[in-house]
Every structure is written in C-alpha cells, then in structure tokens.
Design a protein around this motif. Structure first.
Motif, PDB file in Angstrom:
ATOM      1  N   LEU A   1      -2.797   8.724  -9.787  1.00 15.85           N
ATOM      2  CA  LEU A   1      -3.336   8.335  -8.483  1.00 15.85           C
ATOM      3  C   LEU A   1      -3.899   6.924  -8.638  1.00 15.85           C
ATOM      4  CD1 LEU A   1      -3.782   9.380  -5.619  1.00 15.85           C
ATOM      5  CD2 LEU A   1      -5.975  10.313  -6.354  1.00 15.85           C
ATOM      6  N   LEU A   2      -3.279   5.962  -7.978  1.00 19.87           N
ATOM      7  CA  LEU A   2      -3.577   4.557  -8.238  1.00 19.87           C
ATOM      8  C   LEU A   2      -4.502   3.922  -7.198  1.00 19.87           C
ATOM      9  CD1 LEU A   2       0.030   3.411  -9.234  1.00 19.87           C
ATOM     10  CD2 LEU A   2      -1.784   4.319 -10.688  1.00 19.87           C
ATOM     11  N   VAL A   3      -4.892   4.645  -6.167  1.00 17.78           N
ATOM     12  CA  VAL A   3      -5.735   4.074  -5.116  1.00 17.78           C
ATOM     13  C   VAL A   3      -6.862   5.032  -4.781  1.00 17.78           C
ATOM     14  CG1 VAL A   3      -3.889   2.681  -4.078  1.00 17.78           C
ATOM     15  CG2 VAL A   3      -4.276   5.036  -3.292  1.00 17.78           C
ATOM     16  N   ASP A   4      -7.857   4.495  -4.109  1.00 17.61           N
ATOM     17  CA  ASP A   4      -8.965   5.306  -3.617  1.00 17.61           C
ATOM     18  C   ASP A   4      -9.258   4.871  -2.181  1.00 17.61           C
ATOM     19  OD1 ASP A   4     -11.000   7.118  -3.499  1.00 17.61           O
ATOM     20  OD2 ASP A   4     -11.862   6.544  -5.428  1.00 17.61           O
ATOM     21  N   GLU A   5     -10.164   5.560  -1.515  1.00 21.63           N
ATOM     22  CA  GLU A   5     -10.533   5.164  -0.160  1.00 21.63           C
ATOM     23  C   GLU A   5     -11.108   3.749  -0.172  1.00 21.63           C
ATOM     24  OE1 GLU A   5     -13.125   8.165   1.311  1.00 21.63           O
ATOM     25  OE2 GLU A   5     -11.527   9.644   1.596  1.00 21.63           O
TER      26      GLU A   5
ATOM     27  N   LYS B   1      -0.288  -3.068  -0.242  1.00 19.98           N
ATOM     28  CA  LYS B   1       0.791  -3.812   0.399  1.00 19.98           C
ATOM     29  C   LYS B   1       1.989  -2.895   0.601  1.00 19.98           C
ATOM     30  CE  LYS B   1      -0.467  -8.372  -1.403  1.00 19.98           C
ATOM     31  NZ  LYS B   1      -0.009  -9.573  -2.159  1.00 19.98           N
ATOM     32  N   GLN B   2       2.779  -3.202   1.579  1.00 21.58           N
ATOM     33  CA  GLN B   2       3.951  -2.385   1.868  1.00 21.58           C
ATOM     34  C   GLN B   2       4.862  -2.340   0.646  1.00 21.58           C
ATOM     35  OE1 GLN B   2       6.097  -3.640   5.324  1.00 21.58           O
ATOM     36  NE2 GLN B   2       7.554  -1.968   5.247  1.00 21.58           N
ATOM     37  N   GLY B   3       5.286  -1.134   0.245  1.00 19.56           N
ATOM     38  CA  GLY B   3       6.155  -0.952  -0.908  1.00 19.56           C
ATOM     39  C   GLY B   3       5.413  -0.763  -2.219  1.00 19.56           C
ATOM     40  N   GLN B   4       4.109  -0.931  -2.219  1.00 18.34           N
ATOM     41  CA  GLN B   4       3.322  -0.773  -3.443  1.00 18.34           C
ATOM     42  C   GLN B   4       3.237   0.710  -3.819  1.00 18.34           C
ATOM     43  OE1 GLN B   4      -0.604  -2.539  -3.230  1.00 18.34           O
ATOM     44  NE2 GLN B   4      -1.440  -1.098  -4.734  1.00 18.34           N
ATOM     45  N   ILE B   5       3.419   1.024  -5.125  1.00 14.29           N
ATOM     46  CA  ILE B   5       3.286   2.405  -5.594  1.00 14.29           C
ATOM     47  C   ILE B   5       1.809   2.770  -5.621  1.00 14.29           C
ATOM     48  CG2 ILE B   5       3.661   3.993  -7.510  1.00 14.29           C
ATOM     49  CD1 ILE B   5       6.113   2.393  -8.268  1.00 14.29           C
ATOM     50  N   ILE B   6       1.468   3.868  -4.965  1.00 10.46           N
ATOM     51  CA  ILE B   6       0.060   4.275  -4.869  1.00 10.46           C
ATOM     52  C   ILE B   6      -0.195   5.625  -5.541  1.00 10.46           C
ATOM     53  CG2 ILE B   6      -0.439   2.912  -2.813  1.00 10.46           C
ATOM     54  CD1 ILE B   6       0.100   5.309  -1.092  1.00 10.46           C
ATOM     55  N   ALA B   7       0.880   6.357  -5.919  1.00 12.23           N
ATOM     56  CA  ALA B   7       0.712   7.632  -6.618  1.00 12.23           C
ATOM     57  C   ALA B   7       2.048   8.056  -7.209  1.00 12.23           C
ATOM     58  CB  ALA B   7       0.180   8.711  -5.673  1.00 12.23           C
TER      59      ALA B   7
ATOM     60  N   VAL C   1       5.318   7.499  -4.931  1.00 11.68           N
ATOM     61  CA  VAL C   1       4.746   7.378  -3.586  1.00 11.68           C
ATOM     62  C   VAL C   1       4.428   5.907  -3.324  1.00 11.68           C
ATOM     63  CG1 VAL C   1       2.887   8.089  -2.045  1.00 11.68           C
ATOM     64  CG2 VAL C   1       3.782   9.692  -3.756  1.00 11.68           C
ATOM     65  N   LYS C   2       5.078   5.331  -2.299  1.00 14.90           N
ATOM     66  CA  LYS C   2       4.911   3.914  -1.981  1.00 14.90           C
ATOM     67  C   LYS C   2       4.273   3.762  -0.602  1.00 14.90           C
ATOM     68  CE  LYS C   2       8.999   2.636  -4.682  1.00 14.90           C
ATOM     69  NZ  LYS C   2      10.335   1.998  -4.629  1.00 14.90           N
ATOM     70  N   ALA C   3       3.423   2.765  -0.474  1.00 19.07           N
ATOM     71  CA  ALA C   3       2.762   2.504   0.815  1.00 19.07           C
ATOM     72  C   ALA C   3       3.812   2.065   1.838  1.00 19.07           C
ATOM     73  CB  ALA C   3       1.696   1.433   0.648  1.00 19.07           C
ATOM     74  N   PRO C   4       3.931   2.770   2.952  1.00 17.28           N
ATOM     75  CA  PRO C   4       4.935   2.401   3.961  1.00 17.28           C
ATOM     76  C   PRO C   4       4.547   1.157   4.766  1.00 17.28           C
ATOM     77  CG  PRO C   4       3.669   4.281   4.701  1.00 17.28           C
ATOM     78  CD  PRO C   4       3.211   3.996   3.315  1.00 17.28           C
ATOM     79  N   ILE C   5       3.237   0.857   4.809  1.00 15.27           N
ATOM     80  CA  ILE C   5       2.771  -0.336   5.519  1.00 15.27           C
ATOM     81  C   ILE C   5       1.664  -0.982   4.695  1.00 15.27           C
ATOM     82  CG2 ILE C   5       3.290   0.574   7.834  1.00 15.27           C
ATOM     83  CD1 ILE C   5       0.255   1.129   8.134  1.00 15.27           C
TER      84      ILE C   5
END
Length: 357
Positions: free
Chosen positions: A85-89, A94-100, A168-172
């Motif tokens: 899990l690469l992000v928190d609240e 950025k769009q396309g960045q892997i977040i998990a 899991v990549k950020a869609p936006i």
C-alpha cells in the motif's frame, strides 16, 4: 294585584327599550349607507407613481458550493490480498501512478500457462498453413488450427489484463481523500479502495432564475468570490447550463474556477458567482402594490386626467417591491399604487399629497 302591575310595567319597559334599540340601529345603518353613497359620488383618494424608464443592469449574484473538478471512488478490479500500500489519506497522486499491489501469484501462473499455450498453437497454425500449400491438409483443418490460435490469443490477453489489474494505478490525478483498505486486507472485485478528488481546479455550482439564465452562455467569464478569502477574486468560466430547470424555474449552472496560489479554495466551501454585464437595458419598474389583486393579475389602474382606467400589462422580473412592466405602460403615464380597493374602471380619483414620483 301589585305583582301583575309590576310585571306589566317591566314588559312595557322592555318592549320600549327593544323598539328604541332597533330604531337606533336603523338610523346608524342608514347613516353608513349614505356615507358610502357620498364616498362613491366623490373622488377616491389614491397614491400614484409616474412611469419613468430607468437603466437596468443585467448583473446579478448567485451562491453555491465549490466542488472538485473531478472525483471518483476507485473499486477493486481484481480479487486478492493487498501486498503493498503506497499511499495514505492526503497523498497527492498522478494519473497512472501505482498506489497499491494485489497478490498476483495465481493470475501470474494463469498468464504463463496462457502464453505457453498461445506459442504452441501459433506453431501449429503455421505448420497447418504450410501443409495446406502442399495439399497435406484440408482447408477446414487449417481454419480450425487458426481458430484455436485466435481463441488462445484472446485468453492470453485476458490473463494479461488480470495481471495488470493487480497493479492498482490512479485513474486520475488528485488527492486521496479517503482510504478504505489496509495492508493485508483481502479484496473482492468491486470492493471500494479509495476516494480520489482533483482540486487543482474547482467547480462552482449555482442555481439561476429563468429571467437571468437566458443572458448566460457557455464559455462566458465569471468573477467568483468566497467567504474564506473575501479579498480575493477568482476567475471562472461557465462550462454547463442546464437545458431544463427545476420546479421553481431555477436552472443549474456550473463554472470551472481557477485556484489562486496561497489562497486555495477547498471543495465544499461556500462561493458567490458575480455575473456582470456592462450593458444596461431601459426598463420600466412600478411598485408591486400597483397590481390589482397581485402581480399575476397583470392589471393596473392608470390615471387619465382624474379618472382611473384599468389597463392590461405584461409583468416581468420582480426585484424586491418593484416589478418590471414589459408591455402596457409608456413613459410619463401615471399608475395608481394605493387605493385600488375602492376603485372601479372609470372612477374619479384625487391624488394624495404623499404621492410618489
């Protein structure tokens, strides 16, 4: 004998009192009727207003709340356990960045198997095509081999997609506003993972009455202010005007607002759109009280000399206690604003000293 005389006197006295009261009421009623007759014969006192076209600014204000330019809830597209899990609240992504990452061991094995099967069927399809050229196989055998290869290719692409879904990549681009998962959690397809909001730009949504919405158009520039930074003016552009209003004849209007460095607005804050127009219209406004029985009647009394004449008009915008009259009145005419309850068409009137001009 005395009792009889006393009761007789009481009865006579009561009768005399009743007759006196009835006679008194009759005289009072006759007096009132005569007063009304005299009032009807005389001039009816009224208040008036002189019709004067005034410059009317098309500028107006509308209030609403700021919203993110984009926001979405990210749902799991693959089943499995969260391994990283690469992000928190509050994280900016950025769009396309892997977040998990989701455990992809099983789908990875499926991908290798699909790839091996695809390679083998590709060799078979090529062999059957060569054999067909020399007459070693029939066309049907060659077509069947090609069909098996195409099916295997589709399965390989589906397996590749399943493997890709474990990244899991950020869609936006935006900010992780809410996180619904933790490291090690097991996900099923469709489970909510994150809420992502893009507040690099904001939307301000307002409701505009029908009389004003017709003056707006997409692409129009708007000045926006806020309660939290009242000294700062934000630039906005109208991006949407509803084609249909609500039951109150208000139309949703959206505009994109550019944030100002150091004075960043946040979604949910209160804002005001200042719709300005340098052009002005000549418009006639009269007191709301001038309308007979209310604005919807579209009727007023106009003085012609000292005579009240009923006039049909067309009412327009209502601003406080003033109502626009679009048709039916001319510059310089005199409209009766008070006393209509005692008027009939053609009645003579007298203007009171406190009449307004």
């Amino acid at each position: 004998m005395k009792k009889i005389i006393i009761w007789g006197l009481v009865t006579v006295g009561a009768f005399v009192l009743i007759m006196w009261k009835l006679n008194s009421n009759k005289k009072a009623n006759e007096s009132k009727i005569e007063f009304v007759k005299q009032s009807n014969i005389g001039d009816v006192p009224v208040l008036v207003q002189t019709v004067v076209p005034n410059d009317f600014s098309k500028s107006f204000l509308a209030n609403g709340n700021f919203e993110p330019i984009r926001e979405l809830s990210y749902l799991a597209e693959a089943a499995g356990r969260v391994t990283r899990l690469l992000v928190d609240e509050g994280s900016v992504v950025k769009q396309g960045q892997i977040i998990a990452y989701i455990d992809g061991q099983i789908v990875g094995t499926d991908l290798e198997s699909a790839k091996a099967n695809l390679n083998q069927l590709k060799i078979d399809a090529d062999r059957f095509e060569s054999a067909f050229q020399t007459g070693g196989v029939t066309r049907k055998q060659m077509d069947d081999a090609k069909l098996q290869y195409d099916i295997a290719k589709t399965r390989y692409e589906a397996a590749s997609r399943r493997v890709s879904d474990t990244y899991v990549k950020a869609p936006i681009s935006g900010i992780i506003n809410k996180k619904y998962i933790e490291l090690g959690a097991y996900l099923s397809v469709g489970n909510k993972m994150f809420d992502i909001v893009d507040v690099s730009r904001l939307k301000l949504s307002v409701s505009v009455p029908e009389a004003q919405v017709v003056t707006l158009k997409k692409g129009q520039k708007v000045e926006v202010t806020s309660n939290v930074f009242p000294e700062t003016k934000y630039d906005a552009t109208i991006t949407f005007i509803a084609a249909k209003g609500d039951n109150s004849l208000n139309y949703p209007v959206e505009m994109e607002v550019s944030n100002v460095a150091g004075k960043e607005l946040k979604a949910g804050m209160y804002g005001t759109a200042n719709f300005t127009d340098t052009n002005t219209d000549k418009a006639i406004f009269v007191a709301r009280t001038a309308f007979i029985g209310g604005v919807n009647s579209n009727e007023v009394y106009v003085m012609e000399g000292n005579v009240a004449k009923k006039r049909k008009v067309v009412a327009g915008r209502i601003l406080g206690d003033q109502v626009e009259v679009r048709e039916g009145l001319k510059d310089g005419e005199t409209v009766i604003t008070s006393g209509q309850i005692n008027l009939t068409d053609g009645a003579t009137v007298s203007v009171q000293r406190n009449a307004t001009k």
